[in-house]
Design a protein around this motif. Structure first.
Motif, mmCIF file in Angstrom:
data_model
loop_
_atom_site.group_PDB
_atom_site.id
_atom_site.type_symbol
_atom_site.label_atom_id
_atom_site.label_comp_id
_atom_site.label_asym_id
_atom_site.label_seq_id
_atom_site.Cartn_x
_atom_site.Cartn_y
_atom_site.Cartn_z
ATOM 1 N N LEU A 262 6.705 10.398 9.220
ATOM 2 C CA LEU A 262 6.747 9.151 8.062
ATOM 3 C C LEU A 262 7.446 8.306 7.880
ATOM 4 O O LEU A 262 7.952 6.948 7.479
ATOM 5 N N ARG A 263 8.266 8.902 9.010
ATOM 6 C CA ARG A 263 9.924 7.445 9.160
ATOM 7 C C ARG A 263 9.302 6.712 9.737
ATOM 8 O O ARG A 263 9.070 4.766 9.086
ATOM 9 N N MET A 264 8.038 6.227 10.241
ATOM 10 C CA MET A 264 6.847 5.080 11.300
ATOM 11 C C MET A 264 6.878 4.610 9.703
ATOM 12 O O MET A 264 6.610 2.918 9.559
ATOM 13 N N GLY A 265 6.419 5.204 8.768
ATOM 14 C CA GLY A 265 5.819 5.314 7.381
ATOM 15 C C GLY A 265 7.153 3.488 6.562
ATOM 16 O O GLY A 265 5.844 3.056 6.442
ATOM 17 N N HIS A 266 7.841 4.799 6.867
ATOM 18 C CA HIS A 266 9.102 4.363 5.629
ATOM 19 C C HIS A 266 8.583 2.761 6.059
ATOM 20 O O HIS A 266 9.289 2.000 6.227
ATOM 21 N N VAL A 267 9.408 2.952 7.943
ATOM 22 C CA VAL A 267 10.060 1.268 8.724
ATOM 23 C C VAL A 267 8.516 -0.190 8.185
ATOM 24 O O VAL A 267 9.065 -0.663 8.378
ATOM 25 N N LEU A 268 7.631 0.554 8.318
ATOM 26 C CA LEU A 268 6.100 -0.054 7.868
ATOM 27 C C LEU A 268 5.977 -0.644 7.113
ATOM 28 O O LEU A 268 6.172 -1.928 6.393
ATOM 29 N N ALA A 269 6.335 0.085 5.947
ATOM 30 C CA ALA A 269 6.519 -0.340 4.816
ATOM 31 C C ALA A 269 7.622 -1.588 4.240
ATOM 32 O O ALA A 269 7.441 -2.156 3.736
ATOM 33 N N TYR A 270 8.903 -0.809 5.047
ATOM 34 C CA TYR A 270 9.827 -2.081 4.788
ATOM 35 C C TYR A 270 9.741 -3.128 5.678
ATOM 36 O O TYR A 270 10.207 -4.368 4.587
ATOM 37 N N LEU A 271 9.344 -3.220 7.019
ATOM 38 C CA LEU A 271 9.176 -4.487 7.949
ATOM 39 C C LEU A 271 7.959 -5.461 6.725
ATOM 40 O O LEU A 271 8.285 -6.917 6.471
ATOM 41 N N PHE A 272 6.699 -4.906 5.931
ATOM 42 C CA PHE A 272 6.049 -5.410 5.301
ATOM 43 C C PHE A 272 6.655 -5.885 3.643
ATOM 44 O O PHE A 272 6.648 -7.130 3.885
ATOM 45 N N LEU A 273 7.058 -4.922 3.205
ATOM 46 C CA LEU A 273 7.983 -5.518 2.276
ATOM 47 C C LEU A 273 9.331 -5.906 2.008
ATOM 48 O O LEU A 273 9.095 -7.655 1.426
ATOM 49 N N ILE A 274 9.957 -6.444 3.513
ATOM 50 C CA ILE A 274 10.951 -7.811 3.655
ATOM 51 C C ILE A 274 10.102 -8.517 3.982
ATOM 52 O O ILE A 274 11.090 -9.865 3.535
ATOM 53 N N SER A 275 9.201 -8.983 4.730
ATOM 54 C CA SER A 275 8.623 -10.404 5.379
ATOM 55 C C SER A 275 7.685 -10.843 3.908
ATOM 56 O O SER A 275 7.753 -12.002 3.131
ATOM 57 N N GLY A 276 7.432 -10.453 3.471
ATOM 58 C CA GLY A 276 7.036 -10.197 1.740
ATOM 59 C C GLY A 276 8.483 -11.234 1.093
ATOM 60 O O GLY A 276 8.064 -12.649 0.300
ATOM 61 N N ILE A 277 9.723 -10.077 1.269
ATOM 62 C CA ILE A 277 10.484 -11.272 0.184
ATOM 63 C C ILE A 277 10.524 -12.590 0.380
ATOM 64 O O ILE A 277 10.952 -13.919 0.095
ATOM 65 N N LEU A 278 10.530 -12.854 2.475
ATOM 66 C CA LEU A 278 11.138 -14.268 2.661
ATOM 67 C C LEU A 278 10.665 -14.844 2.687
ATOM 68 O O LEU A 278 10.331 -15.604 1.965
ATOM 69 N N ILE A 279 8.535 -14.588 2.394
ATOM 70 C CA ILE A 279 8.315 -15.807 2.101
ATOM 71 C C ILE A 279 7.972 -15.877 0.261
ATOM 72 O O ILE A 279 7.740 -17.162 0.342
ATOM 73 N N THR A 280 8.622 -15.030 -0.384
ATOM 74 C CA THR A 280 8.674 -15.436 -1.555
ATOM 75 C C THR A 280 9.718 -16.151 -2.027
ATOM 76 O O THR A 280 9.868 -16.908 -2.652
ATOM 77 N N VAL A 281 10.992 -15.312 -1.193
ATOM 78 C CA VAL A 281 12.196 -16.734 -1.535
ATOM 79 C C VAL A 281 12.593 -17.844 -1.048
ATOM 80 O O VAL A 281 12.958 -18.669 -1.265
ATOM 81 N N PHE A 282 11.816 -18.322 0.574
ATOM 82 C CA PHE A 282 11.756 -19.237 1.546
ATOM 83 C C PHE A 282 11.725 -20.587 0.626
ATOM 84 O O PHE A 282 12.299 -21.000 0.380
ATOM 85 N N PRO A 283 10.558 -20.696 -0.640
ATOM 86 C CA PRO A 283 10.620 -21.542 -1.161
ATOM 87 C C PRO A 283 11.242 -22.015 -2.098
ATOM 88 O O PRO A 283 11.424 -23.431 -2.062
ATOM 89 N N PHE A 284 11.905 -21.746 -2.815
ATOM 90 C CA PHE A 284 13.459 -21.405 -3.404
ATOM 91 C C PHE A 284 14.802 -22.075 -3.119
ATOM 92 O O PHE A 284 15.248 -23.036 -2.513
ATOM 93 N N ILE B 109 -1.019 -3.256 -2.317
ATOM 94 C CA ILE B 109 0.072 -2.863 -1.660
ATOM 95 C C ILE B 109 1.159 -3.079 -1.861
ATOM 96 O O ILE B 109 1.596 -1.988 -1.464
ATOM 97 N N LEU B 110 1.836 -4.102 -2.395
ATOM 98 C CA LEU B 110 3.124 -4.369 -2.212
ATOM 99 C C LEU B 110 3.344 -3.205 -3.685
ATOM 100 O O LEU B 110 4.469 -2.498 -3.416
ATOM 101 N N ALA B 111 2.370 -3.228 -5.134
ATOM 102 C CA ALA B 111 2.825 -1.639 -5.830
ATOM 103 C C ALA B 111 2.298 -0.112 -5.235
ATOM 104 O O ALA B 111 3.858 0.154 -5.396
ATOM 105 N N ALA B 112 1.428 0.023 -4.532
ATOM 106 C CA ALA B 112 1.623 1.487 -3.816
ATOM 107 C C ALA B 112 2.988 1.330 -2.599
ATOM 108 O O ALA B 112 4.054 2.321 -2.681
ATOM 109 N N LEU B 113 3.920 0.314 -1.919
ATOM 110 C CA LEU B 113 4.110 -0.012 -1.883
ATOM 111 C C LEU B 113 5.674 0.461 -1.932
ATOM 112 O O LEU B 113 7.118 1.282 -2.005
ATOM 113 N N LEU B 114 6.341 0.053 -3.348
ATOM 114 C CA LEU B 114 6.813 -0.311 -4.217
ATOM 115 C C LEU B 114 6.813 1.438 -5.038
ATOM 116 O O LEU B 114 7.787 1.540 -5.449
ATOM 117 N N ASN B 115 6.075 2.007 -5.430
ATOM 118 C CA ASN B 115 5.975 3.520 -5.339
ATOM 119 C C ASN B 115 5.970 3.929 -4.425
ATOM 120 O O ASN B 115 7.034 5.627 -5.255
#
Lengths: 276, 302
Positions: free
Chosen positions: A6-28, B96-102
């Motif tokens: 479960l923890r592994m899943g969470h770590v991967l989720a955070y990695l994905f989410l945070i890299s997504g945030i970086l890509i979202t925020v960088f242009p701004f 994917i993002l929606a599923a992760l944020l859920n």
């Protein structure tokens, strides 16, 4: 064992989410950083990330190169009138479609739904010709005239009116209230969340729309911010820090509103998906 | 109606009166600015209309010219490329993002807010920022490429890269918006399904494929339809990123941009009207196909 997985899943989720945030925020971030650099620093090779010296002159340059304050005002007026028009015209019609019986109601409503399916480029040329005929090109009125109402807004609010129970109206009708009074006094306050959602969706559209303002108003004094940015970019001189300063200022009001009313914004958009 | 008493008759007349009165502003506006334009566009697509709105009946000549126009075919091909790249890319990422944020994750609402920011940002400003990032000489992307020892790429100035570069901007700009709608759909799924699955020992990934994905298909269908139609009409990003003066203008131009240029830059209004009609036909066809196909994959029972 299970917990570890479960923890592994969470770590991967955070990695994905945070890299997504970086890509979202960088242009701004890059927009803001560039807007604070001098023109020579902005095009330096190799690039600097943070401005060597904070320069605020780019923000002044925008006001000197184009009538930016006027554009601000035009955009605000156009957005406010567009939203008010939507809230009044769409809610009235939505109430009639949802709760009143009259011959032809369903046919008219089907025609309304057909409008939802048609791409906006089909309307835009005749709309332009009408505005031209009315002598309204290069006026503030041209910016909002065909956008005072929408099939979408009527459809959205109708769903809200339909979800209210009949008993609410019955008592008021026995008291002799007219249908319009029932709509205005009793029903409208009950669909506040729908009105807020429509207001937000309309604001987002009115503030950001590009093609229509670009077409009707070619004089810089009558342009909205988005058309103004397009005009600014079209100039021969490629002053990127000034352009970024313009972009920052054009984006800021909606961003601030969003941060303050984030719950309403997100709910409003989510609602358009569920109700639609 | 006849069976009812006099009183209900009066009230039903009043009801009709208010019905027509309250839809009057909307119906008037829609007639002038939407219904009339549709007829006018069809009519004009058979006329030779130029800049001053004069023009003679010319039969199907606009259409003949349109179907023989290589620029139109290129624009149509580009439009299909936009749809085929942007819609699946955007759908996959936002799902994917929606599923992760859920998931039970810390800082969920902060993630949601940040991901949503591009959705409220003016398309013209977004395009401006990316144009600077993509800049062929000083853009940060090219600076990084050079630091890594690669050649510079004129992302927006070369035929091969202009269209993909626009796609990146469009996906970047729409993922957050659609993620919010999908997340609302996922959160509407009854918790009992997940509880039952957890008892059966199904893990997160299996729960996603066996419960979340099938149950969210109605929302997914809505997002797919609106984005198909929306992407078909991509304008802001292309207009701003790859202007008419660019070397790559032709290879990035969508059908709507070609329509816009004919209508308002080249003043060929009859021809532009024909493009608009073709666009409508294509969008109608896609929507009809989607409505037909949906019953094979959209799950409407609760």
């Amino acid at each position: 064992m299970k917990k570890k997985k479960l923890r592994m899943g969470h770590v991967l989720a955070y990695l994905f989410l945070i890299s997504g945030i970086l890509i979202t925020v960088f242009p701004f971030l890059w927009m803001i950083l560039t807007s604070l650099k001098s023109q020579t620093e902005a095009i330096r090779v190799p690039p600097t990330i943070f401005p060597a010296k904070l320069i605020f002159e780019n923000y002044v340059t925008v006001f000197e190169k184009i009538p930016f304050a006027r554009m601000y005002l035009n955009t605000i007026i156009s957005a406010v009138v567009t939203i008010l028009g939507h809230l009044v015209i769409c809610s009235m019609a939505a109430y009639a479609f949802a709760r009143l019986k009259f011959p032809g109601r369903n046919v008219i409503f089907m025609l309304l739904l057909a409008v939802l399916m048609i791409p906006s480029s089909l309307f835009i040329l005749p709309q332009y010709l009408i505005v031209q005929k009315l002598g309204l090109l290069n006026t503030i009125v041209a910016l909002f005239l065909p956008n005072l109402f929408s099939a979408f807004g009527t459809f959205l609010l109708r769903q809200f009116f339909m979800s209210l129970p009949d008993e609410l109206e019955d008592a008021a009708r026995l008291d002799g209230c007219s249908r319009f009074m029932i709509y205005a006094r009793i029903m409208l306050p009950l669909i506040r969340s729908g009105l807020a959602a429509l207001g937000i969706i309309t604001l987002r559209f009115a503030w950001n729309d590009l093609m229509w303002p670009l077409i009707v108003n070619t004089s810089t004094h009558k342009m909205t911010l988005s058309a103004g940015l397009s005009y600014l970019q079209g100039q021969r001189w490629a002053d990127y820090p000034a352009m970024m300063a313009g972009a920052v200022m054009a984006v800021l009001p909606l961003l601030v509103l969003f941060i303050v009313f984030q719950k309403q914004f997100i709910e409003g958009i989510a609602m358009s998906g569920i109700k639609g | 109606m006849g069976k009812r008493g006099k009183k209900t008759n009066i009230s039903s007349i009043k009801e009709r009166f208010w019905g027509y009165t309250m839809i009057a502003p909307l119906v008037t506006g829609l007639s002038v600015f939407y219904f009339y334009p549709v007829i006018k566009v069809f009519f004009d697509s058979f006329r030779d209309v130029g800049a001053f709105n004069q023009g003679d009946w010319c039969g199907i000549r606009n259409y003949q010219e349109l179907f023989a126009d290589p620029v139109m075919w290129q624009a149509l091909g580009n439009t299909l490329k936009y749809v085929v790249i942007i819609v699946p890319g955007m759908l996959l990422l936002s799902l994917i993002l929606a599923a992760l944020l859920n998931m039970n994750i810390k800082g969920r609402s902060l993630f949601r807010v940040i991901y949503f920011i591009p959705a409220i940002t003016m398309g013209a400003a977004v395009a401006m920022i990316w144009k600077w990032i993509y800049n062929g000489d000083y853009g940060i992307l090219n600076q990084i490429l050079q630091l890594c020892g690669f050649e510079k790429i004129r992302f927006l100035g070369e035929e091969a890269t202009a269209l993909p570069a626009v796609c990146v901007v469009c996906i970047w700009g729409s993922v957050g918006y659609n993620m919010i709608i999908l997340l609302a759909g996922i959160q509407g799924i009854s918790k009992t399904y997940y509880e039952a699955a957890a008892i059966d020992g199904a893990g997160g990934i299996r729960q996603f494929f066996n419960i979340t994905l099938p149950m969210v298909t109605p929302t997914l269908f809505f997002v797919l339809i609106t984005n198909l139609i929306g992407t078909f009409q991509t304008f802001d990003a292309i207009y701003m990123l790859v202007p008419n003066t660019s070397m790559a203008a032709g290879s990035a131009q969508s059908l709507v941009v070609y329509f816009y240029r004919n209508a308002f830059s080249y003043s060929r209004r009859g021809y532009a009207s024909a493009i608009a009609v073709v666009l409508l036909a294509i969008i109608m066809a896609i929507t009809a196909v989607q409505l037909k196909v949906q019953k094979y994959w959209v799950n409407y029972d609760e």
